[in-house]
Design a protein around this motif. Structure first.
Motif, mmCIF file in Angstrom:
data_model
loop_
_atom_site.group_PDB
_atom_site.id
_atom_site.type_symbol
_atom_site.label_atom_id
_atom_site.label_comp_id
_atom_site.label_asym_id
_atom_site.label_seq_id
_atom_site.Cartn_x
_atom_site.Cartn_y
_atom_site.Cartn_z
ATOM 1 N N GLY A 49 -5.410 8.811 -11.550
ATOM 2 C CA GLY A 49 -6.272 8.663 -12.644
ATOM 3 C C GLY A 49 -6.468 7.122 -12.794
ATOM 4 N N GLY A 50 -5.215 6.358 -12.701
ATOM 5 C CA GLY A 50 -5.174 4.850 -12.836
ATOM 6 C C GLY A 50 -5.928 4.335 -11.694
ATOM 7 N N ALA A 51 -5.808 4.554 -10.291
ATOM 8 C CA ALA A 51 -6.393 4.032 -9.303
ATOM 9 C C ALA A 51 -8.021 3.999 -9.508
ATOM 10 C CB ALA A 51 -6.155 4.817 -8.019
ATOM 11 N N ILE A 52 -8.544 5.419 -10.050
ATOM 12 C CA ILE A 52 -9.861 5.565 -10.280
ATOM 13 C C ILE A 52 -10.343 4.487 -11.500
ATOM 14 C CG2 ILE A 52 -11.535 6.947 -11.373
ATOM 15 C CD1 ILE A 52 -10.215 9.527 -10.127
ATOM 16 N N ILE A 53 -9.405 4.596 -12.627
ATOM 17 C CA ILE A 53 -9.988 3.249 -13.664
ATOM 18 C C ILE A 53 -10.119 1.884 -12.862
ATOM 19 C CG2 ILE A 53 -9.185 2.332 -15.679
ATOM 20 C CD1 ILE A 53 -7.943 5.045 -16.347
ATOM 21 N N ILE A 54 -9.123 1.530 -12.071
ATOM 22 C CA ILE A 54 -8.982 0.297 -11.385
ATOM 23 C C ILE A 54 -10.446 0.059 -10.611
ATOM 24 C CG2 ILE A 54 -7.927 -1.217 -9.650
ATOM 25 C CD1 ILE A 54 -5.352 -0.029 -10.509
ATOM 26 N N GLY A 55 -10.746 1.128 -9.780
ATOM 27 C CA GLY A 55 -11.857 1.133 -8.961
ATOM 28 C C GLY A 55 -13.146 0.999 -9.825
ATOM 29 N N PRO A 81 8.391 5.095 -1.940
ATOM 30 C CA PRO A 81 7.757 6.081 -2.796
ATOM 31 C C PRO A 81 6.272 5.528 -3.149
ATOM 32 C CG PRO A 81 9.336 4.777 -4.056
ATOM 33 C CD PRO A 81 9.451 4.428 -2.358
ATOM 34 N N PRO A 82 5.406 6.627 -3.458
ATOM 35 C CA PRO A 82 5.562 7.875 -3.391
ATOM 36 C C PRO A 82 5.533 8.403 -1.889
ATOM 37 C CG PRO A 82 3.428 7.466 -3.968
ATOM 38 C CD PRO A 82 4.157 6.217 -4.143
ATOM 39 N N SER A 83 6.009 9.556 -1.493
ATOM 40 C CA SER A 83 6.278 9.805 -0.103
ATOM 41 C C SER A 83 5.890 11.337 -0.085
ATOM 42 C CB SER A 83 7.363 9.454 0.489
ATOM 43 O OG SER A 83 7.900 10.186 1.433
ATOM 44 N N VAL A 84 4.880 11.848 0.674
ATOM 45 C CA VAL A 84 4.911 13.366 0.766
ATOM 46 C C VAL A 84 6.046 13.808 1.625
ATOM 47 C CG1 VAL A 84 3.486 14.893 2.103
ATOM 48 C CG2 VAL A 84 2.159 13.023 0.804
ATOM 49 N N ILE A 85 6.744 13.189 2.638
ATOM 50 C CA ILE A 85 7.883 13.797 3.238
ATOM 51 C C ILE A 85 9.129 14.065 2.352
ATOM 52 C CG2 ILE A 85 9.696 13.492 5.181
ATOM 53 C CD1 ILE A 85 7.417 12.472 6.564
ATOM 54 N N PHE A 86 9.258 12.942 1.312
ATOM 55 C CA PHE A 86 10.370 13.188 0.243
ATOM 56 C C PHE A 86 10.030 14.262 -0.636
ATOM 57 C CE2 PHE A 86 11.833 8.560 0.755
ATOM 58 C CZ PHE A 86 12.754 8.611 1.343
ATOM 59 N N ILE A 87 8.909 14.165 -0.961
ATOM 60 C CA ILE A 87 8.527 15.592 -1.974
ATOM 61 C C ILE A 87 8.653 16.789 -1.281
ATOM 62 C CG2 ILE A 87 6.599 16.687 -2.977
ATOM 63 C CD1 ILE A 87 5.108 14.047 -3.103
ATOM 64 N N PHE A 124 0.697 -1.390 0.137
ATOM 65 C CA PHE A 124 0.063 -0.105 -0.045
ATOM 66 C C PHE A 124 0.894 1.195 0.028
ATOM 67 C CE2 PHE A 124 -3.240 3.053 1.877
ATOM 68 C CZ PHE A 124 -4.323 2.859 0.776
ATOM 69 N N ALA A 125 1.957 1.165 0.806
ATOM 70 C CA ALA A 125 3.060 2.193 0.659
ATOM 71 C C ALA A 125 3.257 2.818 -0.679
ATOM 72 C CB ALA A 125 4.219 2.023 1.704
ATOM 73 N N ALA A 126 3.538 1.705 -1.654
ATOM 74 C CA ALA A 126 3.781 1.829 -2.897
ATOM 75 C C ALA A 126 2.847 2.678 -3.696
ATOM 76 C CB ALA A 126 4.144 0.685 -3.630
ATOM 77 N N ILE A 127 1.513 2.843 -3.285
ATOM 78 C CA ILE A 127 0.592 3.383 -4.109
ATOM 79 C C ILE A 127 0.139 4.604 -3.073
ATOM 80 C CG2 ILE A 127 -0.259 2.150 -5.823
ATOM 81 C CD1 ILE A 127 -2.201 0.976 -3.903
ATOM 82 N N VAL A 132 1.140 -2.889 -11.365
ATOM 83 C CA VAL A 132 0.778 -2.103 -12.967
ATOM 84 C C VAL A 132 0.860 -0.678 -12.255
ATOM 85 C CG1 VAL A 132 -0.532 -1.405 -14.614
ATOM 86 C CG2 VAL A 132 -0.298 -4.011 -14.069
ATOM 87 N N LEU A 133 0.039 -0.043 -11.382
ATOM 88 C CA LEU A 133 -0.052 1.309 -11.178
ATOM 89 C C LEU A 133 1.351 1.720 -10.432
ATOM 90 C CD1 LEU A 133 -2.368 3.321 -11.064
ATOM 91 C CD2 LEU A 133 -2.819 2.730 -8.655
ATOM 92 N N PHE A 134 2.117 0.902 -9.685
ATOM 93 C CA PHE A 134 3.542 1.493 -9.081
ATOM 94 C C PHE A 134 4.630 1.358 -10.460
ATOM 95 C CE2 PHE A 134 7.795 0.474 -7.478
ATOM 96 C CZ PHE A 134 7.835 1.389 -6.514
ATOM 97 N N PHE A 135 4.666 0.708 -11.185
ATOM 98 C CA PHE A 135 5.516 0.403 -12.330
ATOM 99 C C PHE A 135 5.151 1.699 -13.369
ATOM 100 C CE2 PHE A 135 6.891 -3.638 -10.796
ATOM 101 C CZ PHE A 135 8.110 -3.295 -10.533
#
Lengths: 167, 433
Positions: free
Chosen positions: B254-260, B157-163, B110-113, B229-232
């Motif tokens: 957008g990808g997560a919305i399409i998957i959902g 990643p993604p990570s708000v703190i890294f950003i 989950f951390a990966a998305i 798929v989403l992560f890569f």
């Protein structure tokens, strides 16, 4: 007073709705730009529009986030103090917050006026910057009202200091 | 009063007000405004404040924050976290502490998305805790695993703190993301080992789980397909330079919305909740960034950061000892403050020191994210523990803190390995153009 509080809550919800709509618009616009870029037809000025939308997302969500008690604060020390001292600290910090956002409201209008007078616009689409400043000013003013309402509720003993969810 | 004295007094008042329960972003903005105005003029101070709020909120680079938060929220409401957990359980369920290990695996996935610790913990408490309760897992083990596992959210990643760290220091967000991958995997393995050893020492805390056939395991792998798929797609596009981080965030959302939608799991109500939560969390993050930027301007005119860098550089101590001390500051500070606020507050002062000492800024970013993440599971502020307790209201706080304690050793082990072998963090970013 209750009608006034209801009005403020409605307005914060409305502003957050606009912020949400801008977030969705940002997502759609950026995805469309990336896809169209594959066909060598990127959307002109995406970079600028995303900046404007981003400012609206964060700016217009400020009052809603304050109502929901969503800002990060360190409670570990204050929660160990007596209720009386806690109340005094609450009053001081709310007043300071109101001063900060009142100044931000004022300065954003002034800054917006300056940008309007000088006719400053974005590079590609030549969109004026000043409406964003006016919007930010409105949001800061709403934060002021929310902070004042919370203070008033504590004064009238309808709410404990730092109670979450303003409603 | 000269600017440096004013700056030191400002820092002192800041420390007092930070503990007044006033929002951290408001405190930094207010003191930055007052300090800057005192040293320069009220007119300049007010204008700097308005410019910083406008500049931060409207910054194209920072629009990546709401987009990645949106992606995580949609992923949760589209049921991606639940499918990740089910897959991890089928794969690891039969091991000692299998459900705990599955929780760590699902947290890493989950951390990966998803880019936020709080969102990861809240998600996994909802998904994994009922399962662990049903299988009669000890409360300390189950809640401690979730609280610790959630901290992977900001390392992988993604990570708000890294950003935010990347923008504050001018480092590449893509490289920071790449730098978080291997330490994130290493920490996930250390967490899984912690669960394994815990259950070996106290077998009663986790009854053995069901065994699954190889066929079932292979079939279960389809549950992580969409995440991969989403992560890569997101990270791949970012690493090869096809996307900017903002574009990567938008494509991810957008990808997560399409998957959902394809899986028919994302409903209108879930979508609206995702949007509302995303604006609230993004605003919380960006107000802190704006406050820290205003305070940073005040610090810059007092010249304190540069003097601190010069002073520390001349100390008759080896660089590693100074770095050890800096890590200690983050460790203690992280126990009392939110990681993001802590990093934003200290970076203007400590970043010049670290670079003057010759340490790699990307590696330093990974180290401070890891160290401040220890604070999210330690008392008194341990935000992850509060999030778990906020959802599982029947479990006392001390049980969760006790459960999270062994995982601190895992984080310490990862920090030590990164100190000894910086290449763990730097290998992937060095491959990038």
């Amino acid at each position: 007073m209750f009608a006034f509080e209801k009005g403020v809550h409605r307005l914060t919800d409305l502003l957050n709705l606009v912020a949400g709509a801008c977030l969705v618009a940002m997502t759609i616009l950026t995805c469309a730009d990336v896809v169209l870029r594959l066909f060598r037809h990127p959307i002109l000025g995406t970079y600028e529009i995303i900046g404007f939308l981003g400012a609206t997302v964060a700016g217009f969500a400020m009052a809603y986030t304050t109502v929901k008690g969503g800002h990060v604060a360190v409670a570990v020390v204050v929660m160990r103090l007596s209720p009386r001292v806690q109340k005094v600290i609450f009053i001081i910090t709310q007043l300071l917050g109101m001063v900060l956002f009142a100044l931000l409201t004022w300065e954003c209008v002034k800054y917006g006026n300056d940008l309007r007078t000088s006719g400053e616009v974005s590079l590609t689409l030549e969109l004026p910057f000043f409406p964003v400043l006016y919007g930010l000013s409105l949001s800061a003013f709403m934060v002021c009202l929310v902070l004042w309402m919370d203070l008033w509720r504590v004064f009238t003993k309808r709410r404990e200091p730092w109670a979450r969810n303003g409603a | 009063m000269n600017p440096t004295t004013a700056g030191l007094i400002g820092l002192g008042i800041l420390l007092i007000f930070l503990f007044s329960r006033m929002p951290v972003g408001f405190v930094m903005a207010l003191l930055g405004l007052v300090g800057f105005s005192y040293v320069v003029s009220w007119e300049s101070g007010l204008r700097i404040m308005a410019k910083d709020f406008f500049g931060i909120f409207g910054s194209y680079s920072l629009t990546v924050v709401p987009l990645f938060i949106f992606m995580g929220q949609i992923a949760f409401h589209a049921g991606i976290s639940r499918r990740l957990f089910d897959t991890a359980y089928t794969l690891f369920g039969s091991l000692p502490g299998g459900l705990g290990i599955a929780t760590i695996g699902a947290c890493a996935g989950f951390a990966a998305i998803c880019g936020s610790t709080n969102a990861s913990v809240a998600t996994m408490t909802t998904v994994a805790l009922p399962e662990m309760k049903r299988h009669k897992y000890g409360l300390s083990l189950s809640t401690g695993t979730i609280a610790a596992g959630g901290s992977l959210g900001v390392l992988i990643p993604p990570s708000v703190i890294f950003i935010v760290y990347g923008i504050a220091t001018g480092q590449s967000i893509g490289k920071l993301f790449a730098a978080g991958i291997l330490p994130g995997l290493l920490l996930s393995i250390c967490f899984a080992l912690t669960v394994f050893i815990w259950v070996r020492l106290k077998p009663g805390s986790a009854p053995a789980g069901e065994k699954h056939t190889l066929k079932e395991k292979l079939r279960a792998l389809s549950g992580i397909g969409e995440t991969l798929v989403l992560f890569f797609l997101v990270m791949g596009g970012l690493f090869v330079g096809f996307f900017t981080p903002t574009e990567a965030g938008a494509i991810g959302a957008g990808g997560a919305i399409i998957i959902g939608l394809v899986r028919k799991k994302l409903r209108w109500k879930g979508f609206v909740q995702s949007v509302t939560e995303s604006t609230r969390i993004s605003c919380m993050v960006l107000v802190i960034v704006a406050g820290a930027t205003i305070f940073g301007h005040f610090m810059a005119i007092t010249r304190i950061p540069f003097m601190a860098a010069g002073w520390v550089g001349e100390l008759p101590l080896p660089n590693t000892a100074i770095m050890g001390f800096i890590v200690f500051i983050y460790l203690v500070g992280g126990c009392f403050m939110d990681s993001l606020a802590m990093i934003l507050l200290t970076v203007p002062i400590l970043y010049p020191v670290v670079t003057a000492l010759g340490f790699d800024p990307i590696w330093f970013g990974v180290i401070i994210v890891l160290v401040t993440e220890m604070g999210v599971i330690t008392p008194p502020v341990g935000i992850n523990v509060y999030v778990v307790s906020g959802i599982a209201k029947d479990i006392p706080l001390e049980v969760i803190f006790k459960g999270a304690l062994p995982f601190l050793l895992a984080i310490l082990a990862t920090v030590s390995l990164l100190m000894l072998f910086p290449q763990i963090a730097l290998f992937l970013p060095n491959l990038m153009r």
